[in-house]
Motif scaffolding. Structure first.
Motif, mmCIF file in Angstrom:
data_model
loop_
_atom_site.group_PDB
_atom_site.id
_atom_site.type_symbol
_atom_site.label_atom_id
_atom_site.label_comp_id
_atom_site.label_asym_id
_atom_site.label_seq_id
_atom_site.Cartn_x
_atom_site.Cartn_y
_atom_site.Cartn_z
ATOM 1 N N VAL A 248 0.721 -1.139 -0.108
ATOM 2 C CA VAL A 248 0.079 0.029 0.217
ATOM 3 C C VAL A 248 0.942 1.223 -0.060
ATOM 4 O O VAL A 248 2.041 1.316 0.706
ATOM 5 C CB VAL A 248 -1.059 0.109 1.225
ATOM 6 C CG1 VAL A 248 -1.901 1.116 1.302
ATOM 7 C CG2 VAL A 248 -1.721 -1.027 1.239
ATOM 8 N N PRO A 249 0.553 2.374 -0.824
ATOM 9 C CA PRO A 249 1.594 3.431 -1.010
ATOM 10 C C PRO A 249 1.452 4.381 0.559
ATOM 11 O O PRO A 249 0.575 4.217 1.313
ATOM 12 C CB PRO A 249 1.126 4.119 -2.168
ATOM 13 C CG PRO A 249 -0.440 3.458 -2.256
ATOM 14 C CD PRO A 249 -0.468 2.183 -2.009
ATOM 15 N N GLY A 250 2.289 5.068 0.389
ATOM 16 C CA GLY A 250 2.532 6.110 1.677
ATOM 17 C C GLY A 250 1.500 7.126 1.527
ATOM 18 O O GLY A 250 1.429 7.784 2.954
ATOM 19 N N LYS A 251 0.932 7.398 0.638
ATOM 20 C CA LYS A 251 -0.172 8.407 0.081
ATOM 21 C C LYS A 251 -1.025 8.088 -1.146
ATOM 22 O O LYS A 251 -0.355 7.531 -1.942
ATOM 23 C CB LYS A 251 0.728 9.724 -0.106
ATOM 24 C CG LYS A 251 -0.399 11.075 -0.274
ATOM 25 C CD LYS A 251 0.378 12.188 -0.296
ATOM 26 C CE LYS A 251 -0.731 13.188 -0.561
ATOM 27 N NZ LYS A 251 -1.622 13.354 0.468
ATOM 28 N N ALA A 252 -2.126 7.984 -0.534
ATOM 29 C CA ALA A 252 -3.255 7.763 -1.663
ATOM 30 C C ALA A 252 -3.106 8.591 -2.971
ATOM 31 O O ALA A 252 -2.527 9.716 -2.989
ATOM 32 C CB ALA A 252 -4.487 7.976 -1.348
ATOM 33 N N GLY A 253 -3.216 7.810 -4.154
ATOM 34 C CA GLY A 253 -2.974 8.511 -5.474
ATOM 35 C C GLY A 253 -1.696 8.241 -6.215
ATOM 36 O O GLY A 253 -1.226 8.591 -7.225
ATOM 37 N N TYR A 254 -0.632 7.623 -5.483
ATOM 38 C CA TYR A 254 0.713 7.144 -5.825
ATOM 39 C C TYR A 254 0.780 5.751 -6.185
ATOM 40 O O TYR A 254 0.210 5.013 -5.431
ATOM 41 C CB TYR A 254 1.688 7.693 -4.920
ATOM 42 C CG TYR A 254 1.844 9.207 -4.883
ATOM 43 C CD1 TYR A 254 2.964 9.755 -5.670
ATOM 44 C CD2 TYR A 254 1.238 10.034 -3.979
ATOM 45 C CE1 TYR A 254 3.180 10.997 -5.934
ATOM 46 C CE2 TYR A 254 1.332 11.500 -4.042
ATOM 47 C CZ TYR A 254 2.303 11.936 -5.231
ATOM 48 O OH TYR A 254 2.572 13.383 -4.969
ATOM 49 N N PRO A 255 1.567 5.365 -7.132
ATOM 50 C CA PRO A 255 2.556 6.095 -8.008
ATOM 51 C C PRO A 255 2.010 6.927 -9.016
ATOM 52 O O PRO A 255 0.834 6.954 -9.348
ATOM 53 C CB PRO A 255 3.604 4.949 -8.471
ATOM 54 C CG PRO A 255 2.662 3.902 -8.498
ATOM 55 C CD PRO A 255 1.711 4.010 -7.461
ATOM 56 N N LYS A 256 2.637 8.115 -9.124
ATOM 57 C CA LYS A 256 2.409 9.063 -10.319
ATOM 58 C C LYS A 256 3.422 9.084 -11.476
ATOM 59 O O LYS A 256 4.551 9.070 -10.918
ATOM 60 C CB LYS A 256 2.044 10.353 -9.912
ATOM 61 C CG LYS A 256 0.807 10.511 -8.782
ATOM 62 C CD LYS A 256 0.587 12.015 -8.443
ATOM 63 C CE LYS A 256 -0.770 12.207 -7.634
ATOM 64 N NZ LYS A 256 -0.948 13.495 -7.210
ATOM 65 N N LYS A 257 2.687 9.334 -12.608
ATOM 66 C CA LYS A 257 3.830 9.596 -13.747
ATOM 67 C C LYS A 257 4.006 11.045 -14.144
ATOM 68 O O LYS A 257 3.011 11.647 -14.361
ATOM 69 C CB LYS A 257 3.726 8.761 -14.934
ATOM 70 C CG LYS A 257 3.928 7.299 -14.946
ATOM 71 C CD LYS A 257 3.636 6.592 -16.027
ATOM 72 C CE LYS A 257 4.149 5.040 -15.666
ATOM 73 N NZ LYS A 257 4.346 4.261 -17.237
#
Length: 514
Positions: A248-257
């Motif tokens: 689970v990422p450390g912040k919602a919405g990641y990863p981002k390109k």
């Protein structure tokens, strides 16, 4: 100088020449060849790269020992192999061959430079589907003697291929290092400790830098073979160690390109990740100091060539340890990205850092906003309380690497204690296990080994469930000062109950077979 300033009539942009001479390298070049600054792990990784380029899908790094002495290292593969001409080309010092677009090789020096940086003797034996086994031997002394390369006796070359016919059936290559400098420094009685540390470092390095290949099915093993007894004393499979392998990422919405417009190259994709704070996963904690692993992860043809660092974009800091960015280098040569010969770093020009500074995602979000998000995720995550788990003694030799990694991810380790090893031994018939507390060993009755391996003898890391359950039960019995009577009684009744269980299992197995 302004464009209006005139140049002296004597000035020329191109220096004129009046002829040329060919200057072959001096024999002293051998010393430069052996002093390239390779680490042991990076040198082995360079050999594995060659195997992958040869279309191998099974590779074994094989340590050879004779009792308490480490004698050689081999890298074996089932790739397409080489004939005489191909082998001569591969062993020519300073010769650069043409690489295909997706090849991991780049400069044509890796085999020689990596090998001779670690060993004074390099032997390569190979066979293709259509040609016989051939071999060449290159030594430091031979390079100093006018770059002499020796031809291996054909019978010996074939004999070596035959030894490894389980891996090299129709085609493949053996790269062999002898007179390895690190091996020659191992003191008597220290080979086991040296091998344990060397294999652990090598497993981590290969698992990290080749993680994309391993995730796609590349079989890469590390084994130890005692040539004196003919027995394999250790064997592990290298697993992918993904630096982006969080659940689970450390912040919602990641990863981002993000897209960076880099002058001289064009658009470069930046895949920005934020790890969860306080993660104990191997891909975060076990690939080096987390402060060193923040930043850019450069890949060339899916091979990791730089694991962290900000490449002059910014300085590392504690609040940025959750930030990691994957960057696939553009195909082909360019003036912006320059790969080191050892494939362990990338030099960039200011064009890259300028492009990163202005990079945006699909909805216009900036790369600078990503850095702010990573810092906020760190501060928020570090403020949360967590349940303290008890520290344990690390599992060592005889435990499957997946088990050892899981223990390191889930529990803190007692740094002052030697790892607990597990092995099958001759024990009285009324004992299933025995503790050798002085030597940090958990001994299992070898009479029951086949019962836990479907009737087979098993390998060095066999019966992982049984060994792991016993480790969890017994690890707190090691490293103690006074041996309590209550603890000794617990060991006795555990042994009795487990002995009854293994006899019940044996009876079930015998009934099925009859």
């Amino acid at each position: 100088m302004s464009s209006s300033t005139s140049l002296p009539a004597s000035w020329q942009y191109d220096v004129p020449t009046s002829g040329s001479v060919h200057l072959p390298p001096d024999a002293g070049y051998a010393r430069a060849l052996t002093n390239q600054g390779y680490s042991f792990e990076a040198a082995v990784a360079d050999l594995v790269d060659n195997s992958i380029d040869a279309d191998a899908d099974a590779i074994v790094v094989h340590f050879l020992r004779a009792h308490d002495r480490i004698v050689s290292l081999l890298v074996l593969d089932n790739g397409r192999g080489m004939d005489d001409a191909g082998l001569d080309s591969a062993m020519t010092v300073g010769r650069r061959r043409d690489y295909e677009g997706q090849a991991l090789g780049m400069y044509g020096t890796g085999l020689k430079a990596a090998s001779l940086s670690q060993a004074r003797s390099l032997t390569v034996i190979s066979r293709t589907r259509r040609t016989r086994a051939v071999g060449r031997k290159l030594t430091v002394e031979g390079v100093e003697d006018g770059f002499r390369c020796d031809t291996v006796e054909p019978a010996f070359a074939q004999q070596q291929i035959d030894v490894y016919d389980g891996l090299i059936e129709w085609h493949g290559t053996i790269v062999r290092w002898d007179r390895v400098r690190a091996f020659e420094t191992v003191a008597p009685g220290q080979s086991e400790q040296f091998l344990s540390k060397a294999i652990s470092r090598l497993e981590t390095h290969l698992g990290l830098y080749l993680h994309r290949f391993l995730s796609r099915g590349l079989n890469l093993d590390i084994a130890v073979w005692d040539v004196a007894t003919g027995e394999e004393t250790d064997h592990i499979s290298v697993d992918a160690l993904d630096p982006f392998g969080y659940k689970v990422p450390g912040k919602a919405g990641y990863p981002k390109k993000f897209l960076a417009q880099v002058e001289g190259v064009g658009p470069v994709d930046l895949e920005a990740h934020i790890w969860p704070a306080k993660s104990n996963l191997a891909g975060f904690r076990q690939i080096g100091a987390v402060n060193d692993r923040q930043g850019f992860y450069f890949y060339r043809n899916d091979r990791l060539v730089q694991a962290g660092g900000w490449s002059n974009f910014r300085s590392p800091e504690g609040h940025m340890v959750l930030a990691r960015i994957a960057v696939d280098l553009p195909v082909g040569e360019n003036d912006v990205f320059s790969l080191t010969v050892k494939k362990d770093g990338v030099e960039v020009t200011p064009a890259f850092t300028s492009g990163v500074d202005e990079a945006v995602d699909a909805v216009g979000g900036t790369f600078r906003a990503y850095l702010t998000d990573a810092q906020a995720a760190y501060r928020e995550g570090m403020s949360r309380s967590v349940v303290e788990r008890p520290a344990v003694i690390e599992p060592g030799k005889g435990f499957d690497p997946k088990v050892k990694r899981a223990v390191r991810e889930e529990l803190p380790l007692k740094s002052a204690e030697d790892p607990i090893r597990v092995e099958w031994a001759a024990l009285p018939e009324d004992q299933f296990f025995q503790l050798d507390r002085e030597n940090h060993a958990l001994l299992l009755n070898k009479d029951f080994r086949e019962d836990f391996n479907d009737g087979r003898r098993g390998g060095a890391n066999d019966a992982p469930v049984t060994k792991t359950l016993l480790y969890l039960l017994l690890q707190d019995c090691f490293g103690l000062g006074r041996w309590e009577k209550k603890r000794a009684d617990r060991i006795e009744y555990w042994n009795g109950i487990l002995l009854a269980a293994v006899h019940a299992q044996r009876e079930r197995r015998n009934r099925r077979s009859s």
